[in-house]
Design a protein around this motif. Structure first.
Motif, PDB file in Angstrom:
ATOM      1  N   CYS A 233      -8.584  29.654  -5.960  1.00  0.00           N
ATOM      2  CA  CYS A 233      -7.515  29.433  -4.988  1.00  0.00           C
ATOM      3  C   CYS A 233      -6.165  29.576  -5.667  1.00  0.00           C
ATOM      4  CB  CYS A 233      -7.639  28.036  -4.383  1.00  0.00           C
ATOM      5  SG  CYS A 233      -7.648  28.058  -2.582  1.00  0.00           S
ATOM      6  N   SER A 234      -5.181  30.089  -4.949  1.00  0.00           N
ATOM      7  CA  SER A 234      -3.816  30.202  -5.465  1.00  0.00           C
ATOM      8  C   SER A 234      -2.879  29.488  -4.500  1.00  0.00           C
ATOM      9  CB  SER A 234      -3.409  31.662  -5.595  1.00  0.00           C
ATOM     10  OG  SER A 234      -3.181  32.231  -4.309  1.00  0.00           O
ATOM     11  N   HIS A 235      -1.599  29.456  -4.845  1.00  0.00           N
ATOM     12  CA  HIS A 235      -0.628  28.789  -3.978  1.00  0.00           C
ATOM     13  C   HIS A 235      -0.394  29.553  -2.674  1.00  0.00           C
ATOM     14  CE1 HIS A 235       0.257  25.435  -6.532  1.00  0.00           C
ATOM     15  NE2 HIS A 235       0.497  26.205  -7.561  1.00  0.00           N
ATOM     16  N   ASP A 236      -0.902  30.773  -2.587  1.00  0.00           N
ATOM     17  CA  ASP A 236      -0.859  31.480  -1.299  1.00  0.00           C
ATOM     18  C   ASP A 236      -1.779  30.821  -0.281  1.00  0.00           C
ATOM     19  OD1 ASP A 236       0.939  33.445  -2.160  1.00  0.00           O
ATOM     20  OD2 ASP A 236      -0.664  34.658  -3.003  1.00  0.00           O
ATOM     21  N   ASN A 237      -2.674  29.964  -0.777  1.00  0.00           N
ATOM     22  CA  ASN A 237      -3.632  29.280   0.093  1.00  0.00           C
ATOM     23  C   ASN A 237      -3.349  27.788   0.240  1.00  0.00           C
ATOM     24  OD1 ASN A 237      -5.487  31.379  -1.812  1.00  0.00           O
ATOM     25  ND2 ASN A 237      -5.647  31.625   0.412  1.00  0.00           N
ATOM     26  N   ASP A 238      -2.151  27.358  -0.144  1.00  0.00           N
ATOM     27  CA  ASP A 238      -1.802  25.941   0.006  1.00  0.00           C
ATOM     28  C   ASP A 238      -1.915  25.532   1.473  1.00  0.00           C
ATOM     29  OD1 ASP A 238      -1.304  25.625  -2.684  1.00  0.00           O
ATOM     30  OD2 ASP A 238       0.866  25.865  -2.504  1.00  0.00           O
ATOM     31  N   VAL A 239      -2.616  24.427   1.731  1.00  0.00           N
ATOM     32  CA  VAL A 239      -2.831  24.002   3.108  1.00  0.00           C
ATOM     33  C   VAL A 239      -1.665  23.142   3.601  1.00  0.00           C
ATOM     34  CG1 VAL A 239      -4.063  21.827   2.649  1.00  0.00           C
ATOM     35  CG2 VAL A 239      -4.631  23.157   4.686  1.00  0.00           C
TER      36      VAL A 239
ATOM     37  N   ILE B 186       0.867  -1.182   0.000  1.00  0.00           N
ATOM     38  CA  ILE B 186       0.000   0.000   0.000  1.00  0.00           C
ATOM     39  C   ILE B 186       0.905   1.233   0.000  1.00  0.00           C
ATOM     40  CG2 ILE B 186      -1.721   1.350   1.244  1.00  0.00           C
ATOM     41  CD1 ILE B 186      -2.834  -1.208   2.402  1.00  0.00           C
ATOM     42  N   CYS B 187       0.767   2.051  -1.032  1.00  0.00           N
ATOM     43  CA  CYS B 187       1.479   3.329  -1.111  1.00  0.00           C
ATOM     44  C   CYS B 187       0.463   4.454  -0.877  1.00  0.00           C
ATOM     45  CB  CYS B 187       2.115   3.544  -2.485  1.00  0.00           C
ATOM     46  SG  CYS B 187       3.119   2.182  -3.095  1.00  0.00           S
ATOM     47  N   SER B 188       0.945   5.581  -0.444  1.00  0.00           N
ATOM     48  CA  SER B 188       0.057   6.718  -0.222  1.00  0.00           C
ATOM     49  C   SER B 188      -0.161   7.487  -1.511  1.00  0.00           C
ATOM     50  CB  SER B 188       0.652   7.654   0.831  1.00  0.00           C
ATOM     51  OG  SER B 188       1.781   8.308   0.306  1.00  0.00           O
ATOM     52  N   ARG B 189      -1.370   8.057  -1.652  1.00  0.00           N
ATOM     53  CA  ARG B 189      -1.643   8.967  -2.761  1.00  0.00           C
ATOM     54  C   ARG B 189      -1.705  10.391  -2.249  1.00  0.00           C
ATOM     55  NH1 ARG B 189      -6.050   6.432  -6.741  1.00  0.00           N
ATOM     56  NH2 ARG B 189      -5.154   8.038  -8.066  1.00  0.00           N
ATOM     57  N   VAL B 190      -1.121  10.564  -1.086  1.00  0.00           N
ATOM     58  CA  VAL B 190      -0.999  11.900  -0.517  1.00  0.00           C
ATOM     59  C   VAL B 190       0.378  11.987   0.116  1.00  0.00           C
ATOM     60  CG1 VAL B 190      -1.977  11.225   1.726  1.00  0.00           C
ATOM     61  CG2 VAL B 190      -2.143  13.614   0.989  1.00  0.00           C
ATOM     62  N   ARG B 191       0.938  13.177   0.198  1.00  0.00           N
ATOM     63  CA  ARG B 191       2.235  13.351   0.842  1.00  0.00           C
ATOM     64  C   ARG B 191       2.279  14.702   1.523  1.00  0.00           C
ATOM     65  NH1 ARG B 191       6.201  14.097  -4.511  1.00  0.00           N
ATOM     66  NH2 ARG B 191       5.473  16.176  -5.117  1.00  0.00           N
ATOM     67  N   LEU B 192       3.217  14.844   2.477  1.00  0.00           N
ATOM     68  CA  LEU B 192       3.446  16.108   3.178  1.00  0.00           C
ATOM     69  C   LEU B 192       4.836  16.593   2.817  1.00  0.00           C
ATOM     70  CD1 LEU B 192       1.901  15.175   6.649  1.00  0.00           C
ATOM     71  CD2 LEU B 192       0.853  16.496   4.806  1.00  0.00           C
ATOM     72  N   VAL B 193       4.928  17.814   2.306  1.00  0.00           N
ATOM     73  CA  VAL B 193       6.168  18.327   1.720  1.00  0.00           C
ATOM     74  C   VAL B 193       6.577  19.629   2.415  1.00  0.00           C
ATOM     75  CG1 VAL B 193       7.276  19.089  -0.431  1.00  0.00           C
ATOM     76  CG2 VAL B 193       5.504  17.335  -0.505  1.00  0.00           C
ATOM     77  N   GLY B 194       7.894  19.799   2.611  1.00  0.00           N
ATOM     78  CA  GLY B 194       8.406  21.065   3.134  1.00  0.00           C
ATOM     79  C   GLY B 194       8.541  21.108   4.635  1.00  0.00           C
ATOM     80  N   GLY B 195       8.103  20.044   5.313  1.00  0.00           N
ATOM     81  CA  GLY B 195       8.286  19.970   6.755  1.00  0.00           C
ATOM     82  C   GLY B 195       9.129  18.758   7.071  1.00  0.00           C
ATOM     83  N   SER B 196       8.564  17.817   7.840  1.00  0.00           N
ATOM     84  CA  SER B 196       9.221  16.539   8.083  1.00  0.00           C
ATOM     85  C   SER B 196       8.282  15.443   7.591  1.00  0.00           C
ATOM     86  CB  SER B 196       9.517  16.376   9.576  1.00  0.00           C
ATOM     87  OG  SER B 196       8.300  16.399  10.300  1.00  0.00           O
ATOM     88  N   HIS B 197       8.566  14.195   7.942  1.00  0.00           N
ATOM     89  CA  HIS B 197       7.758  13.104   7.396  1.00  0.00           C
ATOM     90  C   HIS B 197       6.280  13.255   7.743  1.00  0.00           C
ATOM     91  CE1 HIS B 197       6.129   9.234   6.460  1.00  0.00           C
ATOM     92  NE2 HIS B 197       5.835   9.032   7.720  1.00  0.00           N
TER      93      HIS B 197
ATOM     94  N   ARG C 132       3.322  20.607   3.650  1.00  0.00           N
ATOM     95  CA  ARG C 132       2.292  21.026   2.701  1.00  0.00           C
ATOM     96  C   ARG C 132       1.592  19.783   2.147  1.00  0.00           C
ATOM     97  NH1 ARG C 132       5.537  23.492  -0.101  1.00  0.00           N
ATOM     98  NH2 ARG C 132       6.008  21.863  -1.591  1.00  0.00           N
ATOM     99  N   VAL C 133       0.255  19.791   2.138  1.00  0.00           N
ATOM    100  CA  VAL C 133      -0.515  18.645   1.656  1.00  0.00           C
ATOM    101  C   VAL C 133      -0.504  18.630   0.129  1.00  0.00           C
ATOM    102  CG1 VAL C 133      -2.770  17.510   1.622  1.00  0.00           C
ATOM    103  CG2 VAL C 133      -2.017  18.727   3.687  1.00  0.00           C
ATOM    104  N   GLU C 134      -0.079  17.496  -0.454  1.00  0.00           N
ATOM    105  CA  GLU C 134      -0.122  17.319  -1.901  1.00  0.00           C
ATOM    106  C   GLU C 134      -0.762  15.971  -2.207  1.00  0.00           C
ATOM    107  OE1 GLU C 134       3.677  17.938  -3.718  1.00  0.00           O
ATOM    108  OE2 GLU C 134       3.829  20.008  -3.042  1.00  0.00           O
ATOM    109  N   VAL C 135      -1.643  15.955  -3.222  1.00  0.00           N
ATOM    110  CA  VAL C 135      -2.423  14.777  -3.588  1.00  0.00           C
ATOM    111  C   VAL C 135      -2.030  14.340  -4.993  1.00  0.00           C
ATOM    112  CG1 VAL C 135      -4.749  13.861  -3.923  1.00  0.00           C
ATOM    113  CG2 VAL C 135      -4.328  15.523  -2.111  1.00  0.00           C
TER     114      VAL C 135
END
Length: 626
Positions: free
Chosen positions: A388-394, A296-307, A311-314
């Motif tokens: 929405c723009s990248h200024d609103n990336d969650v 099972i691999c994820s279809r979501v990842r968190l970027v720019g912080g730690s594991h 930033r939420v990316e799908v």
């Protein structure tokens, strides 16, 4: 090294003096040979003198796959072996490669002499594509793309037209036109998407399911013997499917059929594809299909912080897209943290808290109920959102991003370990500094301020995997998950370099010898020992913090030992530099612990507003207060 090439197939000689024995020869070893020769991907690792025989120089070669030369791989002493000349090893390297996509997609480049040349889109058709995908072990062609879809190459453009029939095993076996073509530029470089050489089946998405590998044109399964998260991670990376979530056994996704191609798989972090991992050999196994491995691999990842923060990316098609903060709520966060094996959500952060990126913003609103196992099972809104723009990336922080100290005399000293997918991993001393220590001690563990960062496994050597990224804290983060980490993996650390840390210590506080628990002599427990506090620099601001910490209201007075008597034992810190609004004494800077300049005649005392002394009829006369 001197190599003899026959249309892309290599029988190789070491220093012109001998060959390699076929014992334990596998795709990791073949990958090193192909890299050393500049010959593209390893296609097959062959034994039993497939290309003839000769004297033997190396036996039991054990390459990790990351070495630049075969001679750098581990093997017994040069020339020592238990082989005969019928066991010489062989390698087939590819004469074609795909660049700037994934392993099975990208710009088509063909080996021409010693150089890689691009191919003109006008000179490349479906039959040519069939051969390239087959040669790379990438299944069948999905799409041929013109007009430099994977970027413009450099250098030479292939000057002849390929005229493959589609049945050839390698591009070099294809006929070429006899006339030269000079009217093509890199604006016409052809690209190709193949169907991959590994796939996940019956899991509900391309990023989950039973592991199947394509070998010699036939799909087969992988046995679950020794199948673990390291193997899982290679499959997820090869498929571009984010993080590995779970490695499953016992035909979790149902039993497959056909050949069982791989058994006893042993991947390391360096492999980019599953085929390059060590195994028992193609088709060699002692398994049956009820033991097929799953991933099972994820279809979501968190970027720019730690594991477990970032930033939420799908994953949307083949691209990673960000999510708008107005379209992401607590239920969505529950699913993301669960899918990544990161516990529960701690905080949802808007306004590009983990930085802005380029590219697409997810155009639909996630409507998770919160109990889904993966983000792609969540319903989505039917209406598109374009405002929405990248200024609103969650961004998102999950609870699984934690540290601990192990092997020390108490909970506030020891070897630094980070929680990663339910495993605690030590940290390399070269990747940990004073700013990282500030966050671990003060915020993550509530252990005061850092006293000493210790390298060279001062608190003992751990076992197993090490944390592979460098922490890059500024020291003022309120949580460890807000620290940046390096994007590059650092594989050059060993457990001899496990970092250790001593913090000033976890404290408990009490008021003794007063009329109740909200008045009395100040005593702190540090390193499991109770002691008093010197009144020289103890002031109303420190007293206010202590009263609030004890849920005793605010401070009314600061008093000396003549009010509540002298204590005994240790005299702890003599300066708490509090502002007065801290929630705990540990949040105040402390000069140092165990000061000897004071005596118990200077033990500090406090009366808080919650004490009966403060509300006594007519009040109390307080001397020595501030």
């Amino acid at each position: 090294m001197v190599a003899v090439a026959v249309l892309g197939e290599w029988r190789f000689f070491i220093e012109g003096s001998g060959e390699q024995c076929g014992d334990d020869w596998d795709m990791s070893d073949a990958a090193v040979v192909c890299r050393e020769l500049g010959c593209g991907e390893a296609v097959d690792a062959l034994g039993k003198s497939h290309f003839g025989s000769g004297p033997i120089c190396m036996d039991d070669v054990d390459c990790s796959g990351s070495e630049s030369r075969l001679k750098n791989c581990r093997s017994p002493v040069w020339g020592k072996h238990d082989c005969n000349e019928t066991h010489n090893s062989g390698v087939i390297c590819s004469g074609a490669r795909l660049v700037l996509g994934s392993r099975c997609s990208g710009r088509v480049e063909v080996l021409h002499g010693e150089s890689w040349a691009t191919v003109c889109d006008a000179d490349f058709n479906q039959q040519d594509a069939e051969v390239v995908c087959r040669e790379l072990g990438c299944g069948s062609p999905v799409e041929v793309l013109g007009a430099a879809a994977f970027g413009r190459g450099k250098g030479q453009v292939w000057s002849e037209e390929l005229q493959c029939r589609g049945t050839e095993s390698q591009i070099h076996f294809c006929p070429k036109s006899s006339s030269l073509k000079h009217n093509c530029s890199h604006d016409n470089d052809v690209g190709l998407v193949c169907s991959e050489s590994v796939r996940l089946v019956d899991g509900g998405s391309r990023c989950a399911g039973r592991v199947e590998v394509l070998h010699k044109g036939q799909w087969g399964t992988v046995c679950d013997d020794n199948w673990d998260m390291m193997d899982d991670a290679v499959v997820c990376r090869e498929l571009g499917c984010g993080e590995a979530v779970d490695a499953l056994s016992g035909a979790y996704f149902g039993s497959g059929s056909g050949p069982i191609w791989m058994d006893n798989v042993e991947c390391r972090e360096s492999e980019s594809i599953l085929k390059n991992c060590k195994s028992a050999g193609w088709g060699k196994h002692n398994c049956n299909h009820p033991k097929d491995a799953g991933v099972i691999c994820s279809r979501v990842r968190l970027v720019g912080g730690s594991h477990c923060s970032g930033r939420v990316e799908v994953l949307h098609g083949e691209s990673w897209v960000t999510v708008c903060d107005s379209d992401f709520d607590q239920q969505d966060a529950e699913v993301v943290c669960r899918e990544l094996g990161c516990g529960s959500p701690v905080e949802v952060l808007g306004a590009a808290a983990f930085g802005r990126v380029e590219g697409q913003v997810w155009s639909e609103e996630l409507q998770c109920r919160g109990n889904e196992s993966q983000i792609h099972f969540c319903p989505k809104s039917s209406s598109l959102k374009h405002n929405c723009s990248h200024d609103n990336d969650v961004g998102l922080a999950c609870s699984g991003d934690k540290r601990r100290l192990v092997g020390g005399p108490h909970a506030c000293s020891g070897r630094v370990e980070k929680l990663h997918r339910n495993s605690w991993l030590p940290v390399c001393d070269a990747d940990f500094n004073q700013q990282d220590a500030e966050v671990v001690c003060s915020w993550e563990l509530g252990c005061g301020s850092p006293v000493e960062v210790l390298g060279a496994a001062a608190f003992g050597r751990a076992e197993g995997q090490m944390w592979s990224e460098e922490l890059q804290c500024r020291g003022n983060e309120s949580h460890m998950y807000l620290c940046q980490t390096s994007p590059s993996l650092k594989p050059n650390c060993s457990h001899n370099k496990d970092v250790g840390l001593r913090c000033s210590g976890h404290t408990q506080a009490r008021l003794m010898n007063g009329s109740d628990s909200c008045s009395g002599r100040v005593e702190l427990q540090y390193l499991s020992e109770w002691g008093t506090v010197c009144d020289v620099s103890w002031d109303m601001r420190a007293a206010s913090v202590l009263c609030a910490q004890l849920k005793c209201g605010s401070s009314v007075a600061v008093l000396g030992s003549d009010w509540f008597g002298e204590g005994s034992g240790r005299i702890w810190a003599d300066v708490f530099d509090c502002q007065g609004n801290e929630t705990h004494l540990l949040k105040c800077p402390i000069s140092s612990w165990s000061r000897t300049a004071c005596s118990h005649k200077q033990d500090a005392g406090v009366i808080c507003s919650g004490s009966s002394l403060a509300s006594h009829e007519g009040g109390v006369r307080l001397s020595g207060g501030m």
